[in-house]
Design a protein around this motif. Structure first.
Motif, PDB file in Angstrom:
ATOM      1  N   TRP A  19       0.966  -1.185  -0.304  1.00 31.66           N
ATOM      2  CA  TRP A  19       0.012  -0.363   0.027  1.00 31.66           C
ATOM      3  C   TRP A  19       0.789   1.295   0.238  1.00 31.66           C
ATOM      4  O   TRP A  19      -0.079   2.507  -0.238  1.00 31.66           O
ATOM      5  CB  TRP A  19      -0.825  -0.137   1.017  1.00 31.66           C
ATOM      6  CG  TRP A  19      -0.135  -0.102   2.705  1.00 31.66           C
ATOM      7  CD1 TRP A  19       0.400  -0.607   3.286  1.00 31.66           C
ATOM      8  CD2 TRP A  19       0.197   1.443   3.195  1.00 31.66           C
ATOM      9  NE1 TRP A  19       0.715  -0.225   4.576  1.00 31.66           N
ATOM     10  CE2 TRP A  19       1.030   1.506   4.207  1.00 31.66           C
ATOM     11  CE3 TRP A  19      -0.034   2.426   2.921  1.00 31.66           C
ATOM     12  CZ2 TRP A  19       1.390   2.121   4.917  1.00 31.66           C
ATOM     13  CZ3 TRP A  19       0.783   3.746   3.529  1.00 31.66           C
ATOM     14  CH2 TRP A  19       0.879   3.470   4.758  1.00 31.66           C
ATOM     15  N   ARG A  20       2.499   1.221   0.355  1.00 30.57           N
ATOM     16  CA  ARG A  20       2.824   2.316   0.649  1.00 30.57           C
ATOM     17  C   ARG A  20       3.672   2.935  -1.049  1.00 30.57           C
ATOM     18  O   ARG A  20       4.423   3.541  -1.166  1.00 30.57           O
ATOM     19  CB  ARG A  20       4.343   2.350   1.097  1.00 30.57           C
ATOM     20  CG  ARG A  20       3.902   2.097   2.999  1.00 30.57           C
ATOM     21  CD  ARG A  20       5.203   1.379   3.629  1.00 30.57           C
ATOM     22  NE  ARG A  20       5.951   3.037   3.896  1.00 30.57           N
ATOM     23  CZ  ARG A  20       6.628   2.697   4.735  1.00 30.57           C
ATOM     24  NH1 ARG A  20       7.246   1.421   4.483  1.00 30.57           N
ATOM     25  NH2 ARG A  20       8.236   3.911   3.935  1.00 30.57           N
ATOM     26  N   LEU A  21       3.458   1.788  -1.585  1.00 35.49           N
ATOM     27  CA  LEU A  21       4.571   2.154  -3.657  1.00 35.49           C
ATOM     28  C   LEU A  21       2.601   3.809  -3.814  1.00 35.49           C
ATOM     29  O   LEU A  21       1.550   3.449  -3.506  1.00 35.49           O
ATOM     30  CB  LEU A  21       4.209   1.189  -4.077  1.00 35.49           C
ATOM     31  CG  LEU A  21       5.122   0.384  -3.896  1.00 35.49           C
ATOM     32  CD1 LEU A  21       4.488  -1.158  -4.291  1.00 35.49           C
ATOM     33  CD2 LEU A  21       6.457   0.568  -3.136  1.00 35.49           C
ATOM     34  N   ALA A  24      -0.605   2.898  -5.484  1.00 38.99           N
ATOM     35  CA  ALA A  24      -1.322   1.932  -5.004  1.00 38.99           C
ATOM     36  C   ALA A  24      -2.572   3.076  -4.234  1.00 38.99           C
ATOM     37  O   ALA A  24      -2.748   3.974  -3.833  1.00 38.99           O
ATOM     38  CB  ALA A  24      -0.290   1.323  -2.992  1.00 38.99           C
ATOM     39  N   PRO A  26      -4.916   2.692  -0.683  1.00 40.81           N
ATOM     40  CA  PRO A  26      -4.587   2.301   0.606  1.00 40.81           C
ATOM     41  C   PRO A  26      -6.016   1.223   1.155  1.00 40.81           C
ATOM     42  O   PRO A  26      -5.673   0.380   1.972  1.00 40.81           O
ATOM     43  CB  PRO A  26      -4.276   3.696   1.474  1.00 40.81           C
ATOM     44  CG  PRO A  26      -3.621   4.448   0.498  1.00 40.81           C
ATOM     45  CD  PRO A  26      -4.272   4.048  -1.048  1.00 40.81           C
TER      46      PRO A  26
ATOM     47  N   LEU B 167      -8.174   5.748   9.606  1.00 37.00           N
ATOM     48  CA  LEU B 167      -7.309   5.497   8.640  1.00 37.00           C
ATOM     49  C   LEU B 167      -5.815   6.730   8.481  1.00 37.00           C
ATOM     50  O   LEU B 167      -6.524   7.983   8.776  1.00 37.00           O
ATOM     51  CB  LEU B 167      -7.694   5.493   7.145  1.00 37.00           C
ATOM     52  CG  LEU B 167      -6.475   5.361   6.034  1.00 37.00           C
ATOM     53  CD1 LEU B 167      -6.266   3.921   5.929  1.00 37.00           C
ATOM     54  CD2 LEU B 167      -7.136   5.598   4.928  1.00 37.00           C
ATOM     55  N   ALA B 169      -2.554   6.235   6.315  1.00 36.93           N
ATOM     56  CA  ALA B 169      -2.018   6.258   5.168  1.00 36.93           C
ATOM     57  C   ALA B 169      -0.986   6.857   4.423  1.00 36.93           C
ATOM     58  O   ALA B 169      -1.135   8.282   3.605  1.00 36.93           O
ATOM     59  CB  ALA B 169      -3.644   5.854   4.119  1.00 36.93           C
ATOM     60  N   LYS B 171       2.387   7.002   3.036  1.00 33.47           N
ATOM     61  CA  LYS B 171       3.117   6.441   2.569  1.00 33.47           C
ATOM     62  C   LYS B 171       4.971   6.640   3.044  1.00 33.47           C
ATOM     63  O   LYS B 171       5.320   5.581   3.508  1.00 33.47           O
ATOM     64  CB  LYS B 171       3.187   6.411   1.135  1.00 33.47           C
ATOM     65  CG  LYS B 171       1.404   6.091   0.134  1.00 33.47           C
ATOM     66  CD  LYS B 171       1.269   6.057  -0.764  1.00 33.47           C
ATOM     67  CE  LYS B 171       0.235   5.554  -1.284  1.00 33.47           C
ATOM     68  NZ  LYS B 171       0.129   5.380  -2.636  1.00 33.47           N
ATOM     69  N   TYR B 176       0.582   3.490   8.497  1.00 35.51           N
ATOM     70  CA  TYR B 176      -0.983   2.975   8.148  1.00 35.51           C
ATOM     71  C   TYR B 176      -2.607   3.113   8.495  1.00 35.51           C
ATOM     72  O   TYR B 176      -3.168   4.003   8.144  1.00 35.51           O
ATOM     73  CB  TYR B 176      -1.008   1.452   7.405  1.00 35.51           C
ATOM     74  CG  TYR B 176      -2.534   1.483   6.505  1.00 35.51           C
ATOM     75  CD1 TYR B 176      -2.798   1.038   5.360  1.00 35.51           C
ATOM     76  CD2 TYR B 176      -3.369   0.649   7.360  1.00 35.51           C
ATOM     77  CE1 TYR B 176      -3.810   1.562   5.421  1.00 35.51           C
ATOM     78  CE2 TYR B 176      -4.646   0.310   6.930  1.00 35.51           C
ATOM     79  CZ  TYR B 176      -4.451   0.930   5.531  1.00 35.51           C
ATOM     80  OH  TYR B 176      -5.852   0.128   5.283  1.00 35.51           O
TER      81      TYR B 176
END
Lengths: 445, 445
Positions: A19-21, A24, A26, B167, B169, B171, B176
């Motif tokens: 998910w970090r790319l 992506a 999330p 959330l 998120a 990155k 996360y």
């Protein structure tokens, strides 16, 4: 002779930190449109079935990655409804379900999908699950597998509880069905008492396809006695060949034909246009891993002390304890990791990357040709009847696999160019479900 | 002010012997294409939701009619997947499920349907079910409803276990989610110990719509405390008005706004181009009924002796015992049948036809205008916020209802001409699900 292919839809991917790319989303793992897009690619590529693992608890932390997923029965039921041919392999726990409800749901799924339903039976190794079901302690593995065996005994008897010629449908006399063709199962065992029958007759497959995934002795016995398909992990080809030989022998010993159990080997795949592109993406994915924590978990799972082995300290065979420790890891994972170390010393970092962030399956990275070559070699060596492809970064590697690898396998005559059998059971080359095995049960009047 | 409409997909119909009619497919209740066709008609007519009842056992005999149906979670999950707007109301038992699994499945359905999921909570009055789940005796109604109350307490706490702003998120940092926004529920009660949280955050509705259908005191308490929608049966308008007033008062007493609980009245509908055509079809359907057996069941259910009352012997109010007997019938059915007898003496045959073969709901027979008039009058009198239409012969009366009756209701401004709210909860005029009610639960780390 062609191989079978399943695709795992696990999102963000078998590298959980995908998910970090930059590309992506999330929240893709909660987005049904994401899964539908992938499933349609799978169907266009004539894949046997899509697959999701499961455990009824929040796994791990949400601090660094999505912890778990949506209930796969609901998610893959939806996927089956919006596709025509794709099979669905849905993981369900025998420890945290009742056999009547599970038998009924998968029979229903077989009806509404017209024969594309498969259940992947697991006993749930997540201790957190016990606390969601009123148990003070997670049952030990031996107990879980004893329950699982009885569970499948009940489920298969329920699936067989209606004879195929039960319908009368005489509109004139008003006689609808023949109660003598519908049987109670009257099961009374250690874990379950179940009268039966199911409320309706069986669907197109008779019995939905039964998949089994555990590598412990209890799991292997289940596989030999009941499974149509066995999911497994192996880091080395020789282990995989030996495993498949063992499973086939167990099926034979249980009175079944060895060809009636198929071995599907899990492989984490990272594939791209070129080998270099794939390696670049692997480096990016490896960078997302919380390596310190994963290394501690790995070292602990192997029965070693995390104070003795940091992420870059080589582990040799001599370091390992003789017996597998009881751990949160699956037996299959521990065995396959030990097999890697037996070949040469590996650091925790190497082992983690080789198992896609610690998830346990072999990582296969390369160009489409390289991936196709590898799968072909393992298949030809008798390591598997097919593969369950677990995309490293699902949003990228699943489309890459269907677009780049499948056409090569088709050109080599290793994979179908179209669906020809209407049911998953037929497509897998499995026999029609065994007939009605119930005898002596009381008639339902 | 417009009314709400659900359609029951029960097949062959609420006259179970409808399979005997010349046009009927005796296996339609196992045919997903049949259900998909009906659901598409319902969606084209802008119906709120389709509905299926359920019990986890083979009900009755298959000697004269289909006994039960396919698991409705799977069937209606499929229907939701192949429609865009239609809600699905799925009956599930609190006696024969675990709250963690049920909460999770319906939350998943809410995700994949984008907010169209509803669960109709029942406690299962079928004694045969107990024997499918290892119980020697079916739990009594009071115990079942005590369990159901705690079940819904657990389920709603689980649905609320993730705060909406969980959330992160990020990155860059790899953070996360925020574990402090995800709460264990740590429930310990009479029937259940459940740690929580659910594996994933809530879907579009926060909580799927909760429907309740039982008419006993325990059921009414559930309705007041938890239900968004209450299904009910009533043979007389005054009973229905009084019931709705009572339910609204109970919701108010539980600290809710009375408008936040909607009453949906079940009506068996037989409708055709003309009143005469409808009456002709009723006569055909009545002829299919196994009247002797149904009369015995009815008389027994009213606490009378079948040797004293044959199918054509009038029953008067004076014949009835003062208290309702404990019986296999629902409280709602017994109450509404007694209400008919209170108006004037009725024979068992009359009562059976009036309740569509003994299923308990009011039978409404006529032309489209007559049916529309009746629904409008009951709605205007405050008898209901809407209706759950139960087709007498589903393959005929569901299409007839959507084709003939719905346009009249639309012309009168009583029913929507298009969907405007994306979620079922919004469409029903219900408030967004109540916020996160969890407090004091331990944080998941």
């Amino acid at each position: 002779m062609s191989l079978h292919l399943n695709l795992s839809l696990m999102t963000p991917g078998h590298f959980r930190q995908a998910w970090r790319l930059p590309h992506a989303d999330p929240l893709a793992y909660l987005d049904i449109d994401h899964f539908v897009r992938l499933a349609r690619l799978a169907e266009a590529a004539k894949i046997d079935a899509v697959f999701l693992g499961d455990g009824p608890a929040l796994r791990g932390e949400i601090g660094d990655a999505p912890g778990s997923g949506i209930d796969p029965l609901i998610l893959l039921g939806h996927i089956a409804a919006v596709t025509d041919q794709l099979g669905v392999v849905i993981t369900s726990s025998t420890t945290y379900n009742s056999p009547y409800n599970l038998a009924r749901r998968f029979q229903a799924l077989d009806h509404v999908t017209k024969g594309r339903a498969a259940v992947n039976i697991v006993t749930t190794g997540t201790p957190a699950a016990a606390a969601n079901f009123g148990l003070d302690d997670h049952p030990d593995k031996v107990t879980r597998y004893r329950r699982a065996w009885e569970f499948l005994d009940v489920v298969t008897k329920l699936w067989d509880s209606w004879e195929t010629d039960w319908l009368v449908a005489d509109k004139g006399s008003g006689r609808y069905g023949d109660p003598e063709k519908v049987h109670r199962i009257d099961h009374h065992g250690e874990f379950f008492s179940v009268a039966g029958p199911l409320p309706v007759a069986a669907g197109p497959q008779g019995r939905p396809v039964l998949v089994q995934a555990g590598g412990s002795e209890g799991g292997l016995k289940l596989a030999g006695d009941f499974a149509d398909v066995v999911f497994t992990v192996a880091q080395t080809r020789s282990k995989a060949v030996a495993f498949r030989r063992d499973i086939r022998a167990r099926a034979g010993a249980a009175g079944r034909h060895p060809d009636d159990v198929k071995v599907s080997l899990g492989v984490v795949v990272l594939v791209d246009e070129t080998a270099e592109a794939a390696q670049r993406r692997l480096a990016e994915l490896a960078d997302t891993l919380p390596i310190e924590r994963l290394a501690r978990q790995l070292v602990d799972g192997l029965g070693l002390s995390a104070t003795d082995f940091g992420p870059d300290d080589p582990i040799t065979s001599d370091d390992l304890p003789a017996d597998l420790p009881p751990s949160a890891f699956s037996t299959g994972f521990a065995v396959s990791t030990r097999a890697l170390i037996a070949e040469r010393p590996h650091t925790p970092r190497e082992l983690i990357v080789a198992s896609a962030g610690g998830a346990g399956h072999r990582l296969l990275v390369g160009s489409a040709e390289q991936v196709a070559d590898d799968l072909q070699e393992w298949f030809a060596a008798g390591a598997a009847d097919g593969f369950t492809i677990m995309p490293a970064d699902t949003a990228v590697d699943l489309p890459n696999f269907t677009r780049l690898v499948v056409p090569i396998l088709q050109q080599r005559g290793l994979f179908r160019r179209d669906y020809t059998e209407p049911t998953l059971r037929g497509r897998l080359g499995l026999p029609a479900a065994r007939g009605v095995a119930v005898s002596g049960g009381a008639q339902v009047g």
